[in-house]
Design an enzyme around this catalytic site. Structure first.
Site, PDB file in Angstrom:
ATOM      1  N   LYS A   2       0.845  -1.206   0.000  1.00 35.29           N
ATOM      2  CA  LYS A   2       0.000   0.000   0.000  1.00 35.29           C
ATOM      3  C   LYS A   2       0.876   1.251   0.000  1.00 35.29           C
ATOM      4  CE  LYS A   2      -3.850  -2.292   2.349  1.00 35.29           C
ATOM      5  NZ  LYS A   2      -4.592  -2.553   3.602  1.00 35.29           N
ATOM      6  N   GLN A  28      -4.517  -1.143   9.818  1.00 32.87           N
ATOM      7  CA  GLN A  28      -4.446  -2.466   9.208  1.00 32.87           C
ATOM      8  C   GLN A  28      -5.030  -3.508  10.163  1.00 32.87           C
ATOM      9  OE1 GLN A  28      -3.563  -3.066   6.067  1.00 32.87           O
ATOM     10  NE2 GLN A  28      -3.885  -5.266   6.252  1.00 32.87           N
ATOM     11  N   ASP A  40     -10.997   3.194   4.456  1.00 32.46           N
ATOM     12  CA  ASP A  40     -11.396   1.789   4.357  1.00 32.46           C
ATOM     13  C   ASP A  40     -12.919   1.637   4.281  1.00 32.46           C
ATOM     14  OD1 ASP A  40      -9.472  -0.242   4.181  1.00 32.46           O
ATOM     15  OD2 ASP A  40      -8.829   0.068   6.257  1.00 32.46           O
TER      16      ASP A  40
HETATM   17  N1  GUN Z   1      -6.892  -6.532   6.474  1.00 30.20           N
HETATM   18  C1  GUN Z   1      -7.359  -7.318   5.488  1.00 30.20           C
HETATM   19  N2  GUN Z   1      -8.031  -6.579   4.571  1.00 30.20           N
HETATM   20  C2  GUN Z   1      -7.985  -5.311   5.000  1.00 30.20           C
HETATM   21  C3  GUN Z   1      -8.493  -4.081   4.490  1.00 30.20           C
HETATM   22  O1  GUN Z   1      -9.139  -4.001   3.447  1.00 30.20           O
HETATM   23  N3  GUN Z   1      -8.233  -2.978   5.227  1.00 30.20           N
HETATM   24  C4  GUN Z   1      -7.540  -3.030   6.391  1.00 30.20           C
HETATM   25  N4  GUN Z   1      -7.347  -1.901   7.057  1.00 30.20           N
HETATM   26  N5  GUN Z   1      -7.052  -4.141   6.889  1.00 30.20           N
HETATM   27  C5  GUN Z   1      -7.275  -5.270   6.195  1.00 30.20           C
END
Ligand code: GUN
Length: 287
Positions: free
Chosen positions: A53, A97, A120
């Site tokens: 990311k 995350q 998110d």
């Molecule tokens: N962990 C697994 N998928 C995601 C996601 O889309 N966003 C976040 N913040 N954590 C994750």
């Protein structure tokens, strides 16, 4: 053979658009969009996702500010950090995350993020806006799924869609987005009775159960479209690992179009995160 929907190419195109929006915003306002990325503990999969990311943000000209906290971080410490990020006018997006260590109540933490910075789309306000079709930030994977589907579907009205998986991150929000397009949506999960028969009626299957190779060839109607959201890392006999999806792709030659794993939904999720970050930055500057 089924058409392979190229998620990598689509993600590149979306990120190019996002990069242009970053440039335009910077020219107009002097501000570069910034994303705070918070990682608590050292979960290996989360490490990989976070690194990816941040790398993609950098390519698009989005500033990423990384906050790494130890696995034994107290909940109050994380909430303090979120409060500071909420108040920081230079930060447009906040990404915590998941998963979080067990001493931390993830729902409470997500609740504290300013909904306007919730790139998110997990905050209850954004969940509510999605379910009422009233704007807000849309979760990245469901948004990516819709963009992949839009490349092969013109009109969703009346189409039968079966979503496999009822998670807050994928299953439920993707169902909402498809309902908004007037598809007939059936949300199923691992306890659904007669799941292969239910799936076989679908014009579109969105597989998001996290169960490798759950969806077999006989589950899929000829000409159906299959979006594979599953990404499970499995160990092979020689000790190396490989990513596999929820669908037995080699059995899906009779489908109209499918997404590969890897190279389907995954790259689109990250491209949508970048796009959401710029959307949050544009809105914060009333654009
Ligand atoms: N962990 C697994 N998928 C995601 C996601 O889309 N966003 C976040 N913040 N954590 C994750």
């Amino acid at each position: 053979m089924a058409q392979i929907i190229d998620g990598r190419a689509m993600a590149r195109a979306l990120s190019a658009e996002t990069t242009a929006r970053v440039e335009a915003l910077r020219t107009r306002t002097g501000h570069a969009p910034a994303l705070a990325v918070v990682l608590v503990g050292g979960d290996p999969a989360s490490e990989v996702y976070v690194r990816r990311k941040i790398a993609e943000c950098c390519k698009a000209g989005i500033l990423s500010v990384e906050h790494r906290l130890p696995a034994d971080t107290a909940q109050a410490t994380l909430l303090d950090l979120i409060e500071r990020l909420n108040l920081d006018g230079d930060i447009d997006g906040i990404l915590i995350q998941l998963p979080l260590p067990e001493q931390i109540d993830a729902a409470l933490v997500l609740d504290r993020i300013d909904p306007a910075k919730d790139v998110d789309g997990f905050h209850p306000v954004n969940v509510g806006r999605l379910s009422t079709g009233t704007g807000g930030l849309v979760p990245c994977t469901p948004l990516g799924v819709m963009k992949l589907l839009d490349s092969v579907v013109d009109d969703y009205r009346g189409l039968d869609v079966v979503v496999i998986g009822k998670s807050n991150i994928v299953g439920k929000p993707v169902a909402m987005l498809l309902l908004e397009r007037e598809a007939t949506v059936t949300v199923t999960h691992i306890e659904t009775r007669g799941l292969p028969d239910v799936a076989r009626k679908a014009d579109i299957i969105v597989a998001a159960a996290g169960v490798p190779h759950l969806v077999r060839g006989y589950w899929v109607k000829p000409g159906a479209i299959v979006i594979d959201v599953g990404i499970t890392r499995i160990m092979q006999e020689d000790g190396s690992t490989r990513l596999v999806g929820d669908c037995a792709m080699e059995e899906l030659a009779h489908a109209r179009a499918v997404t590969p794993v890897p190279g389907g939904v995954g790259p689109m999720t990250i491209a949508c995160l970048l796009s959401n970050t710029v959307t949050a930055a544009e809105r914060a500057r009333h654009e």
